[in-house]
Design an enzyme around this catalytic site. Structure first.
Site, PDB file in Angstrom:
ATOM      1  N   THR A  78       0.826  -1.209   0.000  1.00 56.21           N
ATOM      2  CA  THR A  78       0.000   0.000   0.000  1.00 56.21           C
ATOM      3  C   THR A  78       0.858   1.255   0.000  1.00 56.21           C
ATOM      4  O   THR A  78       0.590   2.203  -0.744  1.00 56.21           O
ATOM      5  CB  THR A  78      -0.908   0.008   1.243  1.00 56.21           C
ATOM      6  OG1 THR A  78      -1.630  -1.218   1.295  1.00 56.21           O
ATOM      7  CG2 THR A  78      -1.878   1.165   1.199  1.00 56.21           C
TER       8      THR A  78
ATOM      9  N   TYR B 257     -13.536  -4.337  -2.055  1.00 57.56           N
ATOM     10  CA  TYR B 257     -14.653  -3.974  -2.928  1.00 57.56           C
ATOM     11  C   TYR B 257     -15.656  -5.107  -3.132  1.00 57.56           C
ATOM     12  O   TYR B 257     -16.852  -4.897  -3.075  1.00 57.56           O
ATOM     13  CB  TYR B 257     -14.146  -3.469  -4.298  1.00 57.56           C
ATOM     14  CG  TYR B 257     -15.236  -2.930  -5.195  1.00 57.56           C
ATOM     15  CD1 TYR B 257     -15.911  -1.755  -4.862  1.00 57.56           C
ATOM     16  CD2 TYR B 257     -15.597  -3.583  -6.367  1.00 57.56           C
ATOM     17  CE1 TYR B 257     -16.911  -1.251  -5.668  1.00 57.56           C
ATOM     18  CE2 TYR B 257     -16.599  -3.094  -7.179  1.00 57.56           C
ATOM     19  CZ  TYR B 257     -17.254  -1.926  -6.829  1.00 57.56           C
ATOM     20  OH  TYR B 257     -18.261  -1.438  -7.625  1.00 57.56           O
TER      21      TYR B 257
ATOM     22  N   TYR C 131      -2.732  -9.960   4.540  1.00 53.29           N
ATOM     23  CA  TYR C 131      -2.797  -8.565   4.970  1.00 53.29           C
ATOM     24  C   TYR C 131      -4.244  -8.254   5.342  1.00 53.29           C
ATOM     25  O   TYR C 131      -5.112  -8.139   4.477  1.00 53.29           O
ATOM     26  CB  TYR C 131      -2.301  -7.672   3.838  1.00 53.29           C
ATOM     27  CG  TYR C 131      -2.184  -6.197   4.138  1.00 53.29           C
ATOM     28  CD1 TYR C 131      -2.259  -5.686   5.432  1.00 53.29           C
ATOM     29  CD2 TYR C 131      -1.948  -5.294   3.100  1.00 53.29           C
ATOM     30  CE1 TYR C 131      -2.124  -4.342   5.685  1.00 53.29           C
ATOM     31  CE2 TYR C 131      -1.818  -3.936   3.339  1.00 53.29           C
ATOM     32  CZ  TYR C 131      -1.908  -3.462   4.625  1.00 53.29           C
ATOM     33  OH  TYR C 131      -1.779  -2.115   4.878  1.00 53.29           O
TER      34      TYR C 131
ATOM     35  N   ARG D 224      -9.065  -0.320   4.864  1.00 54.88           N
ATOM     36  CA  ARG D 224      -8.902  -0.109   3.427  1.00 54.88           C
ATOM     37  C   ARG D 224      -9.801  -1.012   2.586  1.00 54.88           C
ATOM     38  O   ARG D 224     -10.132  -0.654   1.459  1.00 54.88           O
ATOM     39  CB  ARG D 224      -7.443  -0.337   3.012  1.00 54.88           C
ATOM     40  CG  ARG D 224      -6.522   0.820   3.359  1.00 54.88           C
ATOM     41  CD  ARG D 224      -5.282   0.796   2.486  1.00 54.88           C
ATOM     42  NE  ARG D 224      -4.355   1.849   2.863  1.00 54.88           N
ATOM     43  CZ  ARG D 224      -4.248   3.006   2.209  1.00 54.88           C
ATOM     44  NH1 ARG D 224      -5.018   3.266   1.186  1.00 54.88           N
ATOM     45  NH2 ARG D 224      -3.368   3.899   2.602  1.00 54.88           N
TER      46      ARG D 224
ATOM     47  N   LYS E 200      -0.091  -9.760   8.382  1.00 50.65           N
ATOM     48  CA  LYS E 200       0.076  -8.352   8.747  1.00 50.65           C
ATOM     49  C   LYS E 200      -1.282  -7.907   9.260  1.00 50.65           C
ATOM     50  O   LYS E 200      -2.234  -7.719   8.488  1.00 50.65           O
ATOM     51  CB  LYS E 200       0.513  -7.516   7.544  1.00 50.65           C
ATOM     52  CG  LYS E 200       0.660  -6.026   7.855  1.00 50.65           C
ATOM     53  CD  LYS E 200       1.024  -5.240   6.602  1.00 50.65           C
ATOM     54  CE  LYS E 200       1.115  -3.733   6.919  1.00 50.65           C
ATOM     55  NZ  LYS E 200       1.405  -2.939   5.697  1.00 50.65           N
TER      56      LYS E 200
ATOM     57  N   ILE F 122       5.373  -4.468  10.236  1.00 48.21           N
ATOM     58  CA  ILE F 122       5.550  -4.050   8.844  1.00 48.21           C
ATOM     59  C   ILE F 122       5.200  -2.577   8.829  1.00 48.21           C
ATOM     60  O   ILE F 122       4.046  -2.203   9.021  1.00 48.21           O
ATOM     61  CB  ILE F 122       4.694  -4.884   7.881  1.00 48.21           C
ATOM     62  CG1 ILE F 122       5.111  -6.361   7.985  1.00 48.21           C
ATOM     63  CG2 ILE F 122       4.869  -4.381   6.444  1.00 48.21           C
ATOM     64  CD1 ILE F 122       4.322  -7.305   7.082  1.00 48.21           C
TER      65      ILE F 122
END
Length: 311
Positions: free
Chosen positions: A50, A114, A140, A145, A168, A209
């Protein structure tokens, strides 16, 4: 490569992508940037994540970036490649391609965005990726997000897969504690929240991270060292001064603040690609004062109290 390449790695930098003013990747900046990270306790590097503005990188740019950084690093620290999308088939093909490319300890695959998959959909997505190649996979989990959140139960179910080696985690410390308590031995847990690194490490996480390690890696290293030596008072003192810097680095959509600081420090990492835009000039000045100088007045003007990073 395998989980052993990451076993003792505590600070992984999710590296920015430097751009020229025309928006092309500035490969000339990479050697100086990578050497800076390694000199300040980065022990592993994530590419095309990202923070790298990966949604705006083409497939060809990502592969060229992989090759360029591999050549600079030359095996000194393990590398992780961002390989996940919201399309399972595309993620599978990229995982296969990165495995064939070679030189990566793992691929980082984001929870699909999405589409809003169910827990079973998430499970099947990551299982399909992990089944498809011998590239070790790190999940992740960042609901801020992607809209959906993988539950600890689904994560632990996936942790049993021999080719899924870690996560993560960007949810709650309660979730992280539960995962640490119940995970298989061969499963690594990294926080993706710089501000939670102190708490995560004391809970038993494997590392972070990080975005802040671009600019404040020495502080993070000193804090982790104090924790390892059971000097919690020293680690907490470092954390109290570190939190405002983290908040400043996320006071605008990342990586705008960290790029502002790096440009100020002379690394010429350039602008961002739309739809991201730079921090306003006056706010960038305050962010720099907080992150670089620990300026108290700038901290009061930029961040108030403890705020959760706005991703």
């Amino acid at each position: 490569m395998s989980i052993q390449d990451l076993r003792d790695v505590k600070i992984i930098t999710a590296m920015i992508t430097p751009f020229k003013e025309d928006g092309s990747i500035n490969y000339d900046v990479l050697p100086e940037l990578v050497e800076h990270l390694l000199a300040h306790h980065t022990e592993g590097i994530l590419l095309a994540g990202t923070t790298a503005e990966s949604p705006t990188l083409t497939h060809e740019e990502e592969l060229e970036l992989f090759g360029a950084v591999q050549k600079i690093v030359n095996g000194r620290v393990p590398l992780i490649a961002g390989i996940g999308t919201n399309d399972t088939r595309d993620s599978i093909e990229f995982a296969k391609e990165v495995a064939a490319f070679g030189g990566f300890a793992a691929g980082l695959a984001i929870v699909p965005y999405y589409n809003k998959p169910s827990q079973e959909g998430m499970y099947q997505h990551f299982k399909a990726i992990a089944d498809a190649s011998d590239l070790p996979i790190i999940i992740y989990n960042i609901p801020g997000r992607v809209v959906v959140e993988m539950t600890p139960e689904t994560m632990l179910r996936l942790a049993e897969h021999p080719n899924i080696i870690g996560v993560k985690e960007c949810t709650s410390l309660a979730n992280m504690a539960y995962l640490i308590e119940n995970k298989p031995e061969d499963f690594l847990i990294y926080t993706g929240e710089d501000g939670d690194a102190f708490h995560a490490m004391n809970l038993g996480a494997d590392g972070v991270i990080s975005v802040a390690s671009h600019t404040n890696g020495d502080e993070m290293y000193a804090m982790f060292k104090a924790i390892a030596e059971s000097d919690i008072a020293l680690a907490a003192a470092i954390q109290r001064k570190f939190i405002p810097k983290v908040n400043a680095l996320f006071s605008y959509p990342s990586p705008a603040p960290v790029k502002a600081v790096l440009n100020y420090l002379g690394f010429e990492v350039g602008p961002l690609r739309l739809p991201l835009v730079p921090c306003p000039a006056e706010d960038a000045k305050r962010i720099i004062k907080v992150v670089v100088d620990g300026d108290y007045e700038a901290t009061k003007a930029t961040v108030t109290g403890v705020v959760r990073p706005d991703y």
